[in-house]
Design a protein around this motif. Structure first.
Motif, mmCIF file in Angstrom:
data_model
loop_
_atom_site.group_PDB
_atom_site.id
_atom_site.type_symbol
_atom_site.label_atom_id
_atom_site.label_comp_id
_atom_site.label_asym_id
_atom_site.label_seq_id
_atom_site.Cartn_x
_atom_site.Cartn_y
_atom_site.Cartn_z
ATOM 1 N N ASP A 61 0.854 -1.193 0.000
ATOM 2 C CA ASP A 61 0.000 0.000 0.000
ATOM 3 C C ASP A 61 0.889 1.241 0.000
ATOM 4 O O ASP A 61 1.994 1.220 0.550
ATOM 5 C CB ASP A 61 -0.848 -0.030 1.306
ATOM 6 N N ALA A 62 0.399 2.323 -0.601
ATOM 7 C CA ALA A 62 1.080 3.612 -0.442
ATOM 8 C C ALA A 62 0.884 4.153 0.974
ATOM 9 O O ALA A 62 1.666 4.968 1.453
ATOM 10 C CB ALA A 62 0.536 4.622 -1.447
ATOM 11 N N HIS A 63 -0.206 3.693 1.607
ATOM 12 C CA HIS A 63 -0.627 4.221 2.913
ATOM 13 C C HIS A 63 -0.504 3.144 3.991
ATOM 14 O O HIS A 63 -0.575 1.952 3.689
ATOM 15 C CB HIS A 63 -2.085 4.675 2.848
ATOM 16 N N ASP A 121 -3.332 -3.077 -2.001
ATOM 17 C CA ASP A 121 -4.030 -1.846 -2.376
ATOM 18 C C ASP A 121 -3.452 -1.425 -3.722
ATOM 19 O O ASP A 121 -2.236 -1.231 -3.844
ATOM 20 C CB ASP A 121 -3.779 -0.790 -1.291
ATOM 21 N N ASP A 149 -3.293 1.230 -5.051
ATOM 22 C CA ASP A 149 -2.547 2.501 -5.021
ATOM 23 C C ASP A 149 -1.103 2.334 -4.565
ATOM 24 O O ASP A 149 -0.337 3.312 -4.555
ATOM 25 C CB ASP A 149 -3.295 3.588 -4.225
ATOM 26 N N THR A 186 -7.100 7.445 -3.980
ATOM 27 C CA THR A 186 -6.067 8.251 -3.316
ATOM 28 C C THR A 186 -4.688 7.923 -3.893
ATOM 29 O O THR A 186 -3.838 7.332 -3.241
ATOM 30 C CB THR A 186 -6.068 8.005 -1.786
HETATM 31 MN MN MN Z 1 -3.752 3.125 -0.124
#
Ligand code: MN
Ligand code: DIR
Ligand code: MN
Ligand code: MN
Length: 301
Positions: free
Chosen positions: A107-109, A215, A217, A229
């Protein structure tokens, strides 16, 4: 190898509509066929349907939806495992993640906020904090979520691909010494070593059941633009595929989520690019190899 697909047409973990269309969009684009051609026995368990309750908790948007949906998803995933199948969950947004034994969160987050630290109130930014026992004390009582007892230790979670981490998330990562390989580490060590360093941390005896929560992203928006996002500077599709191939090779990858594809973001070219990226990621996780598939048993030339 047997796989059960669960669709989770859920968009209440964040504020953009459209992400709930992903399970049907991916199926219409041929997801099941893509897996069947790998020689897998694929069963479609349909889309999760759930009941909404009217619970509410401060700074946790749509909790009545989140709790109803995740409970139903958890029950369905349990059924798929009992049928002897690995689970492929197609989101929906990232508020739907389930517990398992050792988790790679790509995930980026960091998705590690609680309702007290979140700047958005969006539950898709909270699932890791909801799943892990060490974070349990940081939550107030959450009505509707009683069914899930966080039994997963944060020591069994590894992040890969981070590049957009909130201040409190960083604090929690440092406080608990959470295994986190951000994009800097991917640059420094390469994706192959990052995956194996992560596995050595969360599964030192090579005996855990592995779960990937992917994710979309985590990929660079140039590779997967249709997501709510996006953060630039992400994994290439090649790095994503390599990670999934490496995880498949462990023979212990028993569950995978693919979340945050939003077919209403961008133009047709963006959506097609994102769907095909998702397919490559999923196929690599379920055994597609770029060296070519093996001939079926018994055929020699
Ligand atoms: Mn994410
Ligand atoms: C941000 C964004 N950290 C939040 N999170 C996202 O809302 O908590 N997660 N986009 O995927
Ligand atoms: Mn996420
Ligand atoms: Mn490798």
């Amino acid at each position: 190898n047997q796989v059960g697909i669960i669709g989770v047409p859920f968009d209440k973990g964040q504020r953009k509509g459209g992400v709930e269309l992903a399970p049907d969009t991916l199926k219409q684009a041929g997801l099941i066929n893509e897996l069947t051609t790998l020689g897998l026995d694929v069963k479609d368990y349909g889309n999760v349907e759930y009941e909404v309750s009217d619970v509410s908790v401060d700074n946790m948007s749509q909790l009545g939806h989140v709790s109803g949906c995740t409970k139903k998803l958890s029950e369905t995933a349990q059924r798929v495992f009992e049928d002897g199948r690995n689970v492929l969950t197609i989101g929906g947004d990232h508020s739907i993640a389930k517990k398992n034994v050792a988790i790679l969160w790509i995930d980026a987050h960091a998705d590690l906020n609680t309702n007290k630290t979140s700047e958005s109130g969006n539950v898709h930014g909270m699932p890791v904090a909801l799943l892990t026992s060490e974070l349990a004390d940081y939550w107030p009582y959450l009505p509707g979520m009683d069914w899930q007892q966080p039994m997963l230790s944060i020591r069994n979670v590894a992040y890969i691909g981070l590049r957009s981490v909130d201040k409190y998330e960083r604090l929690v990562i440092e406080k608990f010494g959470i295994t986190a390989f951000g994009m800097e580490d991917v640059e420094r060590y390469g994706i192959h070593d990052v995956i194996h360093m992560a596995l050595r941390r969360i599964d030192p005896d090579n005996n855990k059941s592995l779960h990937v929560s992917f994710d979309i992203d985590s990929l660079d928006p140039l590779e997967a633009p249709s997501t709510g996002t996006p953060v630039r500077g992400g994994l290439s599709l090649r790095e994503g595929i390599h990670a999934m191939e490496e995880l498949h090779r462990t023979q212990r990858l028993n569950a995978m989520d693919l979340v945050e594809v939003n077919p209403t973001i961008g133009d047709k070219k963006d959506v097609d690019l994102t769907i095909s990226a998702a397919f490559h990621i999923i196929q690599a996780g379920f055994g597609y190899t770029r060296r070519g598939l093996k001939l079926p048993e018994g055929i020699t030339d």
